[in-house]
Scaffold this motif. Structure first.
Motif, short mmCIF file in Angstrom:
data_model
loop_
_atom_site.label_atom_id
_atom_site.label_comp_id
_atom_site.label_asym_id
_atom_site.label_seq_id
_atom_site.Cartn_x
_atom_site.Cartn_y
_atom_site.Cartn_z
N ASN A 246 0.83 -1.21 0.00
CA ASN A 246 0.00 0.00 0.00
C ASN A 246 0.86 1.26 0.00
O ASN A 246 0.58 2.23 -0.72
CB ASN A 246 -0.93 0.01 1.20
CG ASN A 246 -1.98 -1.10 1.13
OD1 ASN A 246 -2.32 -1.57 0.04
ND2 ASN A 246 -2.48 -1.52 2.28
N ALA A 247 1.92 1.23 0.78
CA ALA A 247 2.79 2.41 0.87
C ALA A 247 3.55 2.65 -0.43
O ALA A 247 3.63 3.79 -0.94
CB ALA A 247 3.77 2.23 2.03
N PHE A 248 4.12 1.60 -1.00
CA PHE A 248 4.88 1.75 -2.24
C PHE A 248 3.97 2.14 -3.41
O PHE A 248 4.34 2.98 -4.25
CB PHE A 248 5.62 0.44 -2.57
CG PHE A 248 6.96 0.32 -1.90
CD1 PHE A 248 8.08 0.90 -2.48
CD2 PHE A 248 7.11 -0.37 -0.71
CE1 PHE A 248 9.33 0.78 -1.88
CE2 PHE A 248 8.34 -0.50 -0.10
CZ PHE A 248 9.45 0.09 -0.68
N TYR A 249 2.81 1.52 -3.49
CA TYR A 249 1.92 1.77 -4.62
C TYR A 249 1.40 3.22 -4.62
O TYR A 249 1.04 3.75 -5.69
CB TYR A 249 0.74 0.79 -4.61
CG TYR A 249 1.04 -0.50 -5.36
CD1 TYR A 249 2.24 -1.18 -5.18
CD2 TYR A 249 0.12 -1.02 -6.28
CE1 TYR A 249 2.51 -2.35 -5.86
CE2 TYR A 249 0.39 -2.20 -6.98
CZ TYR A 249 1.59 -2.86 -6.76
OH TYR A 249 1.87 -4.00 -7.45
N LYS A 250 1.35 3.84 -3.47
CA LYS A 250 0.88 5.23 -3.40
C LYS A 250 1.90 6.21 -3.96
O LYS A 250 1.57 7.35 -4.29
CB LYS A 250 0.59 5.61 -1.94
CG LYS A 250 -0.67 5.00 -1.38
CD LYS A 250 -0.88 5.43 0.07
CE LYS A 250 -2.13 4.81 0.66
NZ LYS A 250 -2.32 5.19 2.08
N GLU A 251 3.15 5.75 -4.10
CA GLU A 251 4.23 6.66 -4.50
C GLU A 251 4.52 6.66 -6.00
O GLU A 251 5.49 7.28 -6.44
CB GLU A 251 5.51 6.28 -3.72
CG GLU A 251 5.40 6.42 -2.23
CD GLU A 251 5.12 7.86 -1.84
OE1 GLU A 251 5.75 8.78 -2.42
OE2 GLU A 251 4.26 8.08 -0.95
N GLY A 252 3.73 5.97 -6.78
CA GLY A 252 3.94 6.01 -8.23
C GLY A 252 4.58 4.76 -8.80
O GLY A 252 4.86 3.79 -8.09
N ARG A 253 4.80 4.85 -10.13
CA ARG A 253 5.25 3.68 -10.88
C ARG A 253 6.62 3.15 -10.42
O ARG A 253 6.81 1.94 -10.27
CB ARG A 253 5.30 4.03 -12.37
CG ARG A 253 5.69 2.88 -13.29
CD ARG A 253 4.70 1.72 -13.12
NE ARG A 253 5.05 0.61 -13.96
CZ ARG A 253 4.55 0.40 -15.18
NH1 ARG A 253 3.68 1.28 -15.68
NH2 ARG A 253 4.90 -0.64 -15.89
#
Length: 498
Positions: free
Chosen positions: A475-482
């Protein structure tokens, strides 16, 4: 139970010669119908005794195998002339067959006199089997033989008290002088000991003491026995009265410490610790403070009860009097304080330990470390961690995991990372809980670059990353973009391939 071949109501020749007419008959001690044996099972037979002599074993086998009518002839056929030592040995293993033992006793008497110990064994054997008529026949015979003693009456007292016949026990004391045995404080103490060995006889014992003390003043042993009995019963009020009477009657002395310990333990066990502390102060003023054994036992009780409020003043009296606790006592006390979140006193004891010759160990440090963590004292946790590693005491893996999680909440992530690195460098395992706590802490702070680095290192070390942790990381990584998403996917592939 086998019946006794004795008729004490017609003649006392059941044991030896006709008694003096001035002595009381056995009818002065009323005897109810026979009851089942009590506690005789506690006495071994010859079958339970590998070290029994060959001669004694032979006689015991005759006593257990021959019919009651044939015992004397069977004994004679062995050709044995038992020595006093053999007679005593046989009697010690004959409590389970009193009738046969009595016949053996008479048979052996034909060739030589019995020792006082043999007579006392016979009295005890009969009493243990509740054959009180025959027991008194033996007592009268001992009087005639000149071997009767206070020890004989000690057995009489015990056997009556064992079967809750306290009135007969007291009556036995009352007739001692008629048997030529002095009613002195030793005899008083023997009767009291018999009372207090059994349960629920305290009232009768105290009644006896109250009646006899004007005639026979109590000594220190009397008070020690009574206070020990009151400790067993937990009678706080009576213990205080008895202790005061003791002090008024015989004063203070370090030689009376057994009585003091029993009294104080009664107060501690009876939830009267405040009273115990008051008495300790008085005792200290009279140079009669108890030793380390009392304080250790008393503190154990309070620790089991989780009572740090009462334990602290007791501890301070002990240490203030120059009694030095060992490491086990310090750790127990510090554990109690930590369980009650009394961190200030826990630190006080930690600081004083070295001065009293007790050096803290891993348990000491970890109990305090855990208490600081649970109370979310982030600054103190960081400082104490430094002190622990400085003194070379490793924190436990569970404390490390809790500390890492709490320090992230307490805004000290750098110490969390420091603890993790310390675990790696010093091989503090298992690592799983601490690893996941570190990843979740970095995740909440958005420090994804460091998180990815730590996560990959953890996978290299085959540390388990939980499913729930990976879900949070995703969830944390996916919120930061590709780009961050790709980093997580790469990490996830490694995680799934583990």
């Amino acid at each position: 139970m086998e019946a006794m071949a004795v008729n004490p109501s017609t003649s006392s020749t059941a044991i030896v010669n006709q008694p003096s007419q001035n002595l009381p008959s056995s009818s002065s001690i009323p005897t109810p119908p026979m009851k089942p044996l009590l506690k005789v099972h506690q006495f071994p037979s010859h079958l339970d005794a590998p070290d029994i002599s060959t001669t004694a074993r032979t006689i015991c086998e005759v006593l257990t195998r021959a019919s009651p009518h044939d015992i004397e002839s069977a004994l004679s056929s062995t050709g044995i002339s038992p020595s006093p030592e053999i007679v005593e040995e046989v009697l010690r293993f004959s409590y389970h067959y009193p009738s046969s033992a009595l016949k053996f006793f008479r048979w052996a008497m034909q060739t030589q006199k019995h020792s006082a110990d043999a007579w006392n064994l016979m009295v005890d054997l009969l009493g243990k089997n509740q054959l009180f008529e025959a027991m008194w026949d033996a007592v009268r015979s001992m009087k005639q033989e000149g071997v009767l003693s206070t020890a004989t009456f000690a057995s009489v007292f015990e056997n009556y008290c064992t079967v809750r016949r306290s009135n007969e026990a007291v009556m036995s004391f009352d007739v001692m002088d008629r048997y030529g045995i002095q009613q002195d404080v030793v005899a008083v103490n023997l009767l009291l000991s018999a009372f207090f060995r059994e349960d629920n006889q305290t009232a009768k014992a105290l009644e006896f003491v109250e009646r006899i003390k004007t005639k026979i003043p109590p000594d220190v042993d009397t008070f020690t026995i009574v206070l020990g009995g009151l400790e067993k019963e937990g009678n706080v009020a009576q213990a205080i009265r008895t202790f005061r009477e003791m002090v008024e009657g015989i004063g203070w002395s370090l030689q009376y410490m057994g009585a003091y310990d029993a009294f104080l333990m009664t107060l501690v066990r009876g939830a009267a610790v405040d009273e115990a502390i008051k008495f300790l102060e008085v005792m200290k003023g009279n140079n009669c403070l108890p030793g380390l054994k009392f304080f250790s036992n008393a503190l154990d009780i309070l620790i089991d009860q989780g009572d740090s409020r009462q334990a602290i003043p007791l501890w301070d009296i002990m240490v203030g009097s120059g009694l030095l606790p060992n490491l086990i006592m310090y750790n127990s006390m510090i554990g109690l304080l930590c369980n009650n979140d009394d961190i200030n006193n826990a630190f006080r004891l930690l600081d004083e330990m070295v001065f009293n010759g007790a050096f803290p160990d891993s348990l000491t440090y970890n109990m305090i470390f855990e208490c600081l963590i649970k109370n979310k004292k982030a600054h103190e946790v960081s400082k104490f961690f430094v002190e622990m590693i400085k003194n070379e005491w490793l924190p436990t893996h569970s404390n490390c995991a809790m500390a890492i999680a709490m320090l992230f909440e307490g805004y000290d992530p750098e110490t969390s990372i420091e603890i993790w690195n310390y675990m790696i460098e010093n091989s503090i395992k298992p690592l799983d809980k601490s690893a996941n706590a570190l990843l979740l802490g970095l995740c909440k702070l958005g420090r994804l670059s460091e998180l990815g680095s730590f996560a990959n290192d953890m996978l290299d070390r085959r540390v388990r990353i939980y499913d729930s942790t990976m879900e949070n990381l995703k969830n944390a990584f996916y919120k930061e973009g590709r780009a961050s998403r790709d980093k997580f996917d790469s990490l996830s592939r490694r995680w799934k391939a583990r």
